[in-house]
Design an enzyme around this catalytic site. Structure first.
Site, mmCIF file in Angstrom:
data_model
loop_
_atom_site.group_PDB
_atom_site.id
_atom_site.type_symbol
_atom_site.label_atom_id
_atom_site.label_comp_id
_atom_site.label_asym_id
_atom_site.label_seq_id
_atom_site.Cartn_x
_atom_site.Cartn_y
_atom_site.Cartn_z
ATOM 1 C CD GLU A 58 42.602 28.979 -26.314
ATOM 2 O OE1 GLU A 58 43.272 29.817 -26.961
ATOM 3 O OE2 GLU A 58 42.876 28.630 -25.141
ATOM 4 C CB CYS A 72 52.345 23.156 -24.938
ATOM 5 S SG CYS A 72 53.442 21.721 -25.034
ATOM 6 N N GLY A 78 44.037 23.766 -27.057
ATOM 7 C CA GLY A 78 45.076 23.023 -26.352
ATOM 8 C C GLY A 78 46.171 23.903 -25.797
ATOM 9 N N GLY A 79 46.111 25.209 -26.090
ATOM 10 C CA GLY A 79 47.116 26.128 -25.573
ATOM 11 C C GLY A 79 48.319 26.270 -26.486
ATOM 12 C CG HIS A 106 77.476 -2.036 -21.222
ATOM 13 N ND1 HIS A 106 78.254 -0.912 -21.189
ATOM 14 C CD2 HIS A 106 77.984 -2.833 -22.208
ATOM 15 C CE1 HIS A 106 79.220 -1.020 -22.101
ATOM 16 N NE2 HIS A 106 79.074 -2.190 -22.730
#
Length: 457
Positions: free
Chosen positions: A35, A43, A40-41, A440
């Protein structure tokens, strides 16, 4: 096997790559992830999660500005961008810590440095701590992502425009933010900074913002943004830029002259494949620079795969995660494919856009006969309880009564969309949702009256 030789070598720690590494590491394989910078990139560091973090800060600001309508008296309201950014950074720091723990627990090795492919399944790395090292793997996985594109417009580079990365680090509030691009990134951030207090102008080359969406969807989003005071100019061509972002910028277009203080470019993405030696490994690229893969995500080189955006997959983290599952299963002897997978879309404007399956114009282009049902969000009673009635639901139903597409512009659209996606994956007829007992008052309750409106065959 030497110390620098691995069963699987992965370039890039983005979503698909990191999950593959953790899975293989826990399975007893010797795995390394190389990396360059973002553990973690993109994102968790610069893109998806940081933007949604600041978008939520903007939502809180908007609610506070309108608190009186809900019975709360607040007085003067202002945004402290330093605190907005600090909250975002705290989240990112926690995510990085979490990722490092996952690497440790899985046994997968994380190597920080800049990689260059020098031979089949062989990578030379300029280590962040200094020096160089060469690593090889029996199998190579490429997960290098994309970066924000900067169009070739005279004066644009000299104006030092921001991408989403720089904008999300701003500790001051732009007086007038000009946004190039009316796609997901541009629209989300334009609305956020308008809610923080900036004047905002969006410039979009296509005839509508959210160009890939149906005209009614794009128009609904545009109306919502304009109602908040955002100026939107569509069908414009930018001819040149003068000045410098952060002080004063002048944008000349086919539609006129626009002057602001700060400039954000959100005009698409470019794959990170240039000049990293992929050709030396026999990995072919297409005309746009994306890695050529088959439906199993295999590249043109033996024992070499590509994951996520660099492989031309849709630019979503959830798609990259599914790419991981494809490679994981195929490495184990399976036959998983990316062909015909049902990919959901979600844009975190307010109201949100959630979409899955075919749009109306896609169905028409494919010659698929559909019946269309629409329901205004005001017809969903939950929307009235929170005073957020803007938007609509739209469903496309085929001749066999199965749902082929769904779009919603409204509160919690992404969550409601997931209900319809589940029905589509199960191959259920639309009547299953029409006749279901849904709690609902919830947003998903609107699916009942929506599917009641499907025209008869």
């Amino acid at each position: 096997m030497s110390s620098n030789s691995y069963d699987v070598l992965i370039i890039g720690s983005g979503e698909g790559g990191k999950f593959l590494a953790w899975h293989l590491g826990r399975s007893g394989k010797k795995v390394a992830v190389i990396e360059r910078k973002l553990i973690g990139g993109s994102c968790p560091n610069t893109n998806c999660l940081p933007s949604k973090n600041e978008i939520w800060s903007a939502k809180v600001a908007d609610l506070t500005h309108h608190a009186e309508a809900f019975g709360s008296i607040t007085g003067a309201v202002a945004t402290d961008m330093r605190k907005v950014v600090a909250r975002k950074r705290e989240m990112v720091d926690g995510l990085i810590k979490m990722h490092l723990e996952f690497y440790k627990d899985s046994g997968a090795e994380l190597i920080m440095g800049e990689a260059r492919v020098v031979a089949p399944r062989t990578v030379e790395v300029k280590l962040n701590d200094g020096g160089n090292a060469t690593f090889s793997g029996d199998k190579l996985v490429i997960n290098i992502g994309t970066h924000a594109s900067i169009p070739n417009i005279p004066g644009l580079v000299a104006a030092k425009p921001m991408t989403n990365i720089e904008l999300l680090e701003l500790e001051y509030l732009p007086r007038h933010l000009i946004v190039f691009g009316g796609g997901y990134v541009g629209l989300e951030l334009a609305q956020s900074f308008r809610r923080f207090g900036s004047q905002v102008t969006i410039l979009e080359a296509s005839p509508q913002i959210a160009a890939q969406e149906d005209p009614d969807v794009a128009a609904e989003i545009a109306d919502a943004l304009r109602a908040e005071g955002i100026a939107i100019e569509t069908g414009v061509t930018i001819t040149n830029v003068e000045g410098r972002s952060g002080t004063n910028v002048i944008v000349m277009t086919s539609g006129g002259r626009f002057e602001g203080t700060d400039l954000l470019v959100a005009a698409g993405r470019t794959p990170n494949t240039n000049a990293i030696g992929l050709d030396s490994a026999g990995v072919e690229l297409d005309a746009r620079g994306y890695i050529v893969v088959n439906d199993r995500l295999e590249t043109t080189a033996p024992d070499t795969w590509a994951i996520g955006e660099c492989a031309g997959s849709q630019q979503f983290t959830h798609v990259s995660f599914d790419d991981f599952r494809i490679i994981r299963d195929n490495l184990a002897g399976g036959s998983r494919s990316k062909k015909d997978r049902l990919v959901p879309y979600c844009m975190f404007t307010d109201p949100q856009l959630g979409r899955v399956g075919l749009s109306e114009k896609q169905a028409k282009a494919k010659g698929i006969n559909v019946r269309i049902a629409k329901l205004p969000m005001a017809g969903v009673l939950r929307s009235r309880t929170i005073s957020e009635t803007r938007g609509f639901m739209k469903a496309l139903v085929g001749d066999d009564d199965r749902i082929v597409g769904f779009a919603m512009v409204g509160p919690e659209a992404g969550e409601v969309m997931a209900v319809v996606q589940t029905a589509m994956l199960a191959g259920l007829p639309y009547t299953a949702l029409r006749d279901a007992i849904i709690a609902h008052p919830t947003m998903a309750e609107g699916l009942g009256p929506l599917f009641t409106r499907v025209p008869a065959r």
